[in-house]
Design an enzyme around this catalytic site. Structure first.
Site, short mmCIF file in Angstrom:
data_model
loop_
_atom_site.label_atom_id
_atom_site.label_comp_id
_atom_site.label_asym_id
_atom_site.label_seq_id
_atom_site.Cartn_x
_atom_site.Cartn_y
_atom_site.Cartn_z
N VAL A 1 0.86 -1.18 0.00
CA VAL A 1 0.00 0.00 0.00
C VAL A 1 0.90 1.23 0.00
O VAL A 1 1.84 1.32 0.79
CB VAL A 1 -0.93 0.01 1.23
CG1 VAL A 1 -1.80 1.28 1.23
CG2 VAL A 1 -1.80 -1.23 1.26
N CYS A 2 0.63 2.15 -0.90
CA CYS A 2 1.35 3.42 -0.94
C CYS A 2 2.86 3.18 -1.07
O CYS A 2 3.31 2.41 -1.91
CB CYS A 2 0.99 4.22 0.31
SG CYS A 2 1.39 5.97 0.26
N THR A 3 3.65 3.82 -0.22
CA THR A 3 5.10 3.71 -0.33
C THR A 3 5.65 2.40 0.22
O THR A 3 6.87 2.20 0.26
CB THR A 3 5.78 4.89 0.40
OG1 THR A 3 5.29 4.97 1.74
CG2 THR A 3 5.50 6.20 -0.31
#
Length: 320
Positions: A104-106
């Protein structure tokens, strides 16, 4: 019903919503269906971690004490930008054992450092896409979608996109009705396809500096069915068509035609998702003129026709 284990990796500086968003989705599925997901959280040594917002999360266990999960979920956050070597080492050794690997995300940065993204198409938060592509040239980074599936690997853009991805995984595991039930209880829509852009048309384009051009941008958004030719928009901005087209592109980064295309597509998608209006009526309301023109725009941009888009992403039965 098959039970799947889900392990969420925790570390200092993790983004709390990257953790809690997907966890609530999987927990919701278990709550409404029975025990279908065995959720656990783990940090390197089992100690509590402080999130990027200051919240403290207490993990269930240490990473060294867990069995290989069905789904290994790696959230993002400030702590993913300068990852702990021990965490990267654990991921390098254990991530290949998971049947499904999710970031998720970074969190994609952590998986990239651990060598788990090489040769794969992925996405991440728009602010680090360029960095990820530059530092890991063996990774194919797509900055546009909110999430990407590539075999056993699933990666998502920032924060709320993790919820979209988790809902897609629940739908994959247990069907649309289950995912839709979870989405309704979380008061979110089971509707955003993975290839939906991370930004709306207005956010993708820069906001014009000059007032006349900025007003034209707003007017396009509010009147997608109007005459939006360069000549008509130039007249509204009190500029010659040639001057208007040049200035609009210079200040927004898009040609007027491209901006209009994005606004109309976005408006049509919302109407397909949120109303039961017929395709012909939506095509007219969005300035396409004919259903065939709208169909061509959808197929070109999204790879699917309007009726199929509605069937897949509208939270409830629709009519065409």
């Amino acid at each position: 019903m098959t039970q799947r284990s889900v392990l969420v990796v925790l570390f200092d500086g993790v983004q709390s919503l990257d953790v809690t968003g997907p966890v609530e989705v999987f927990a919701g599925a278990s709550h409404f269906l029975g025990a279908t997901y065995d959720l656990r959280t783990a940090s390197l040594d089992g100690s509590p971690v402080r999130t990027s917002s200051g919240l403290v999360l207490v993990p269930d266990t240490a990473l060294a004490d867990v069995e290989p999960p069905h789904t290994l979920l790696v959230p993002g956050g400030e702590g993913a930008r300068v990852p702990a070597p021990a965490l990267v080492g654990w991921l390098r050794e254990h991530a290949p054992r998971a049947e499904r690997l999710v970031s998720v995300c970074t969190g994609a940065l952590l998986l990239a450092e651990a060598g788990q993204l090489d040769g794969h198409r992925v996405t991440t938060h728009w602010t680090v896409c360029e960095h990820l592509a530059r530092t890991h040239p063996a990774v194919e980074v797509d900055p546009d979608p909110i999430f990407v599936r590539d075999g056993r690997l699933a990666t998502s853009a920032g924060v709320t996109a993790g919820i979209d991805l988790a809902l897609a995984l629940v739908e994959e595991d247990h069907g649309r009705e289950v995912a839709l039930t979870v989405a309704r209880h979380l008061v979110v829509f089971l509707r955003r396809p993975g290839n939906q852009a991370q930004f709306s048309a207005q956010l993708t384009a820069q906001t014009a500096r000059r007032e006349p051009l900025r007003e034209v941008q707003h007017w396009i958004t509010e009147h997608p069915s109007a005459d939006l030719t360069v000549e008509a928009l130039a007249a509204r901005a009190r500029l010659s068509p040639r001057h208007f087209a040049r200035a609009f592109r210079a200040e927004t980064g898009l040609t007027p035609g491209r901006y209009v295309d994005r606004v109309r597509l976005e408006h049509a998608r919302r109407l397909l998702e949120d109303t039961s209006d017929g395709v012909a009526g939506i095509a007219h309301a969005c300035g396409y003129g004919t259903p065939e023109a709208m169909r061509r725009a959808f197929v070109k941009a999204l790879g699917t026709a309007p009726a199929e888009y509605r069937r897949r992403f509208r939270p409830g039965p629709g009519t065409d």
